[in-house]
Design an enzyme around this catalytic site. Structure first.
Site, PDB file in Angstrom:
ATOM      1  N   ASP A  18       0.837  -1.212   0.000  1.00 34.81           N
ATOM      2  CA  ASP A  18       0.000   0.000   0.000  1.00 34.81           C
ATOM      3  C   ASP A  18       0.868   1.258   0.000  1.00 34.81           C
ATOM      4  OD1 ASP A  18      -2.424   1.352  -0.023  1.00 34.81           O
ATOM      5  OD2 ASP A  18      -2.538   1.459   2.167  1.00 34.81           O
ATOM      6  N   GLY A  19       0.303   2.326  -0.554  1.00 36.96           N
ATOM      7  CA  GLY A  19       0.967   3.631  -0.503  1.00 36.96           C
ATOM      8  C   GLY A  19       1.488   4.127  -1.850  1.00 36.96           C
ATOM      9  N   TRP A  63       2.739   7.985  -2.452  1.00 33.88           N
ATOM     10  CA  TRP A  63       4.150   8.122  -2.851  1.00 33.88           C
ATOM     11  C   TRP A  63       4.240   9.065  -4.055  1.00 33.88           C
ATOM     12  CZ3 TRP A  63       6.865   7.191  -7.331  1.00 33.88           C
ATOM     13  CH2 TRP A  63       8.267   7.101  -7.224  1.00 33.88           C
ATOM     14  N   HIS A  84       2.031   3.550  -9.105  1.00 35.02           N
ATOM     15  CA  HIS A  84       1.790   2.130  -9.388  1.00 35.02           C
ATOM     16  C   HIS A  84       2.941   1.543 -10.207  1.00 35.02           C
ATOM     17  CE1 HIS A  84      -1.985   2.447  -7.469  1.00 35.02           C
ATOM     18  NE2 HIS A  84      -2.559   3.193  -8.385  1.00 35.02           N
ATOM     19  N   ARG A 100     -12.414   2.455  -7.557  1.00 34.29           N
ATOM     20  CA  ARG A 100     -11.537   3.556  -7.985  1.00 34.29           C
ATOM     21  C   ARG A 100     -11.928   4.053  -9.383  1.00 34.29           C
ATOM     22  NH1 ARG A 100      -5.621   2.616  -5.395  1.00 34.29           N
ATOM     23  NH2 ARG A 100      -6.390   1.889  -3.381  1.00 34.29           N
ATOM     24  N   LEU A 126      10.290 -20.691  -4.671  1.00 29.24           N
ATOM     25  CA  LEU A 126       9.302 -19.806  -4.052  1.00 29.24           C
ATOM     26  C   LEU A 126       7.926 -19.964  -4.708  1.00 29.24           C
ATOM     27  CD1 LEU A 126       8.605 -17.141  -2.367  1.00 29.24           C
ATOM     28  CD2 LEU A 126       9.194 -15.906  -4.450  1.00 29.24           C
ATOM     29  N   GLU A 139       1.811 -12.838  12.553  1.00 31.51           N
ATOM     30  CA  GLU A 139       2.414 -11.638  13.148  1.00 31.51           C
ATOM     31  C   GLU A 139       2.190 -10.497  12.169  1.00 31.51           C
ATOM     32  OE1 GLU A 139       3.789 -11.305  16.156  1.00 31.51           O
ATOM     33  OE2 GLU A 139       3.222 -13.398  16.508  1.00 31.51           O
TER      34      GLU A 139
END
Ligand code: IPE
Ligand code: IPE
Ligand code: MG
Length: 231
Positions: A6-7, A11, A23, A57, A117, A193
């Site tokens: 997010d952000g 930014w 983005h 949006r 991964l 966490e």
């Protein structure tokens, strides 16, 4: 590990740039962190790319995001594949453009046998919708007679989630300073966490990633029990 990236918009705004640039650099940050996660030996990384609420949006911003997604699926999958990454996408395929769905299918098939991964990207994803679909699947099986309602337990529900078999993240990171889940992996985050960092996602660095892991290692996870040395 799971990340709410997010952000991006803030930014860009802080630099007098259009949100689309946020983005764009957010996608660069995602590339950087995926590479680093693979190097660090993370087994599962789940990124929140587009929520089921992000359709609220402006159409131009949605188009910008879908454009970046297309680019990612067209240009990055080869390198992911070479690095042994297995790509999965969770979230509702309905609502995504057919060419994006085709790119997702192809990327998932191509990387399905990779053992490195597991990169899961949540697109048009909502945690409540995930749970509702699981409930519907179990109800259908019960009505059809193939499932005894008494047999519906946590394992059965987890297995019926469209996002299955996604393991529960040990660590959730949210960048951008907000301290909320925003309908991300509601079921799977039960004992995660949580780490909320102020840094906007496009600035999230390899060092920030390492610091998050260090912080995670300091946490004392009890899962409702007591510290090991207190038992
Ligand atoms: C996250 O950045 C990217 C998506 C939600 C797709 P935002 O676009 O939410 O950036 P802020 O929160 O407005 O700064
Ligand atoms: C969450 O961010 C979704 C993604 C990062 C893809 P939002 O920016 O959409 O969340 P809210 O609206 O601040 O809760
Ligand atoms: Mg946001």
């Amino acid at each position: 590990m799971a990340i709410i990236m997010d952000g991006n918009g803030r930014w860009a705004q802080a630099r007098g740039l259009p949100r689309s640039m946020g983005h764009y650099f957010g996608a660069e940050a995602a590339r950087r962190i995926v590479r680093q996660a693979a190097r660090a030996g993370v087994t599962h990384l789940t990124l929140f790319g587009f929520s089921s609420e992000n359709w609220r949006r402006p159409a131009t911003e949605i188009a910008d995001l879908m454009h970046l997604l297309r680019n990612y699926l067209r240009r990055d999958v080869a390198a992911l594949h070479e690095n042994g990454v297995r790509l999965r996408v969770i979230g509702a395929r309905e609502g995504l453009a057919p060419d994006i769905v085709a790119l997702i299918d192809r990327a998932e098939q191509r990387t399905a046998a990779n053992a490195g991964l597991t990169l899961t990207i949540a697109l048009n994803y909502g945690g409540r919708a995930d749970l509702a679909t699981a409930a519907r699947r179990l109800a259908e099986a019960a009505v059809a007679g193939s499932l005894d309602p008494a047999a519906i337990d946590e394992t059965a529900l987890a297995g019926a989630l469209p996002s299955a078999p996604l393991p529960d993240p040990d660590l959730l990171i949210r960048t951008g300073g907000e301290q909320r889940i925003s309908n991300f992996l509601l079921w799977q985050l039960a004992y995660a966490e949580m780490l909320f960092v102020e840094r906007f996602w496009p600035d999230f660095s390899v060092e920030d990633f390492a610091a998050a892991i260090t912080e995670f290692r300091r946490r004392d996870r009890r899962f409702g029990s007591l510290k090991a040395n207190m038992v």
